[in-house]
Design a protein around this motif. Structure first.
Motif, PDB file in Angstrom:
ATOM      1  N   ASP A 164       1.224 -10.498  -0.953  1.00 10.83           N
ATOM      2  CA  ASP A 164       1.018  -9.055  -0.816  1.00 10.83           C
ATOM      3  C   ASP A 164       0.099  -8.477  -1.886  1.00 10.83           C
ATOM      4  N   ASP A 165      -0.006  -9.145  -3.036  1.00 10.00           N
ATOM      5  CA  ASP A 165      -0.798  -8.584  -4.137  1.00 10.00           C
ATOM      6  C   ASP A 165      -2.274  -9.002  -4.109  1.00 10.00           C
ATOM      7  N   VAL A 166      -2.769  -9.535  -2.979  1.00  9.46           N
ATOM      8  CA  VAL A 166      -4.183  -9.909  -2.868  1.00  9.46           C
ATOM      9  C   VAL A 166      -4.991  -8.705  -2.373  1.00  9.46           C
ATOM     10  N   GLU A 167      -6.099  -8.434  -3.059  1.00 16.35           N
ATOM     11  CA  GLU A 167      -7.038  -7.380  -2.656  1.00 16.35           C
ATOM     12  C   GLU A 167      -7.944  -7.969  -1.572  1.00 16.35           C
ATOM     13  N   LYS A 168      -7.585  -7.782  -0.310  1.00 16.18           N
ATOM     14  CA  LYS A 168      -8.242  -8.459   0.805  1.00 16.18           C
ATOM     15  C   LYS A 168      -9.702  -8.059   0.991  1.00 16.18           C
ATOM     16  N   THR A 169     -10.086  -6.890   0.524  1.00 15.05           N
ATOM     17  CA  THR A 169     -11.478  -6.450   0.685  1.00 15.05           C
ATOM     18  C   THR A 169     -12.411  -7.082  -0.348  1.00 15.05           C
ATOM     19  N   LYS A 170     -11.863  -7.760  -1.352  1.00 16.60           N
ATOM     20  CA  LYS A 170     -12.692  -8.326  -2.416  1.00 16.60           C
ATOM     21  C   LYS A 170     -12.682  -9.855  -2.449  1.00 16.60           C
ATOM     22  N   LEU A 219      -9.383 -15.092  -4.527  1.00 19.36           N
ATOM     23  CA  LEU A 219      -8.513 -14.061  -3.970  1.00 19.36           C
ATOM     24  C   LEU A 219      -8.057 -13.153  -5.111  1.00 19.36           C
ATOM     25  N   PRO A 220      -8.811 -12.101  -5.407  1.00 20.93           N
ATOM     26  CA  PRO A 220      -8.442 -11.228  -6.525  1.00 20.93           C
ATOM     27  C   PRO A 220      -7.143 -10.479  -6.235  1.00 20.93           C
ATOM     28  N   LYS A 221      -6.391 -10.274  -7.308  1.00 20.98           N
ATOM     29  CA  LYS A 221      -5.130  -9.537  -7.179  1.00 20.98           C
ATOM     30  C   LYS A 221      -5.397  -8.038  -7.262  1.00 20.98           C
ATOM     31  N   VAL A 222      -4.517  -7.273  -6.645  1.00 16.12           N
ATOM     32  CA  VAL A 222      -4.591  -5.815  -6.710  1.00 16.12           C
ATOM     33  C   VAL A 222      -4.284  -5.403  -8.147  1.00 16.12           C
ATOM     34  N   GLU A 223      -5.146  -4.542  -8.672  1.00 15.01           N
ATOM     35  CA  GLU A 223      -4.908  -4.066 -10.035  1.00 15.01           C
ATOM     36  C   GLU A 223      -3.781  -3.057 -10.035  1.00 15.01           C
ATOM     37  N   GLU A 224      -2.821  -3.328 -10.892  1.00 18.57           N
ATOM     38  CA  GLU A 224      -1.685  -2.412 -10.977  1.00 18.57           C
ATOM     39  C   GLU A 224      -2.093  -1.180 -11.772  1.00 18.57           C
ATOM     40  N   THR A 225      -1.791  -0.037 -11.215  1.00 16.98           N
ATOM     41  CA  THR A 225      -2.053   1.201 -11.956  1.00 16.98           C
ATOM     42  C   THR A 225      -0.765   1.580 -12.659  1.00 16.98           C
ATOM     43  N   LYS A 226      -0.871   1.629 -13.956  1.00 16.16           N
ATOM     44  CA  LYS A 226       0.318   1.956 -14.746  1.00 16.16           C
ATOM     45  C   LYS A 226       0.397   3.468 -14.909  1.00 16.16           C
ATOM     46  N   VAL A 227       1.517   4.000 -14.523  1.00 14.19           N
ATOM     47  CA  VAL A 227       1.741   5.442 -14.612  1.00 14.19           C
ATOM     48  C   VAL A 227       2.253   5.755 -16.017  1.00 14.19           C
ATOM     49  N   LYS A 228       1.540   6.658 -16.655  1.00 14.49           N
ATOM     50  CA  LYS A 228       1.983   7.057 -17.993  1.00 14.49           C
ATOM     51  C   LYS A 228       3.147   8.022 -17.852  1.00 14.49           C
ATOM     52  N   VAL A 229       4.183   7.747 -18.560  1.00 11.90           N
ATOM     53  CA  VAL A 229       5.380   8.584 -18.456  1.00 11.90           C
ATOM     54  C   VAL A 229       5.511   9.573 -19.618  1.00 11.90           C
ATOM     55  N   ALA A 230       4.528   9.608 -20.493  1.00  9.31           N
ATOM     56  CA  ALA A 230       4.588  10.543 -21.621  1.00  9.31           C
ATOM     57  C   ALA A 230       4.352  11.964 -21.102  1.00  9.31           C
TER      58      ALA A 230
END
Length: 138
Positions: free
Chosen positions: A101-107, A121-132
């Motif tokens: 599921d974590d493969v970026e299929k367009t890349k 097969l590049p992985k989807v970059e996780e966007t880290k949500v800042k909680v501050a």
């Protein structure tokens, strides 16, 4: 005099299928799958194959399909020659890989180099949500 046509293949099998000249066996190419933090890499051993011999695509279900096909036929136009045995070189292979599921299929990208098909097969970059944030005191 009756001729037995069954002798011909036996003679040539005995001649060509020996320990000095074994008959070619059909096997699937070796596949390696590697993973690091940023991507998965699929490597498929395909000596003698060119990029035109491959078809790499994603099907409707989101699976990676790797197809390889190569035909070699040497034609000789000699009217004085009859073939008693003629072997053609034909290779065909198809492999379906279920992508995580974590493969970026367009890349996804692929290349052939030194007899190896490499599919990145590049992985989807996780966007880290800042909680501050500032909390209001009520």
């Amino acid at each position: 005099m009756m001729r037995n046509s069954a002798w011909l293949p036996t003679v040539f099998n005995d001649l060509f299928d020996t320990e000095f000249m074994p008959k070619a066996n059909c096997t699937a190419p070796a596949i390696n799958v590697k993973e690091n933090d940023k991507a998965y890499t699929v490597e498929l051993a395909a000596p003698g194959m060119k990029k035109e011999d491959f078809n790499v695509h994603i099907n409707d279900e989101g699976n990676l399909i790797i197809k390889m096909e190569q035909k070699q036929e040497h034609k000789e136009d000699d009217k004085n020659t009859r073939y008693l045995r003629r072997e053609f070189s034909y290779s065909k292979f198809e492999q379906t890989l279920i992508l995580p599921d974590d493969v970026e299929k367009t890349k996804i990208s692929a290349k052939v180099e030194n007899g190896v098909l490499t599919v990145e097969l590049p992985k989807v970059e996780e966007t880290k949500v800042k909680v501050a944030r500032q909390i209001t005191i009520g």
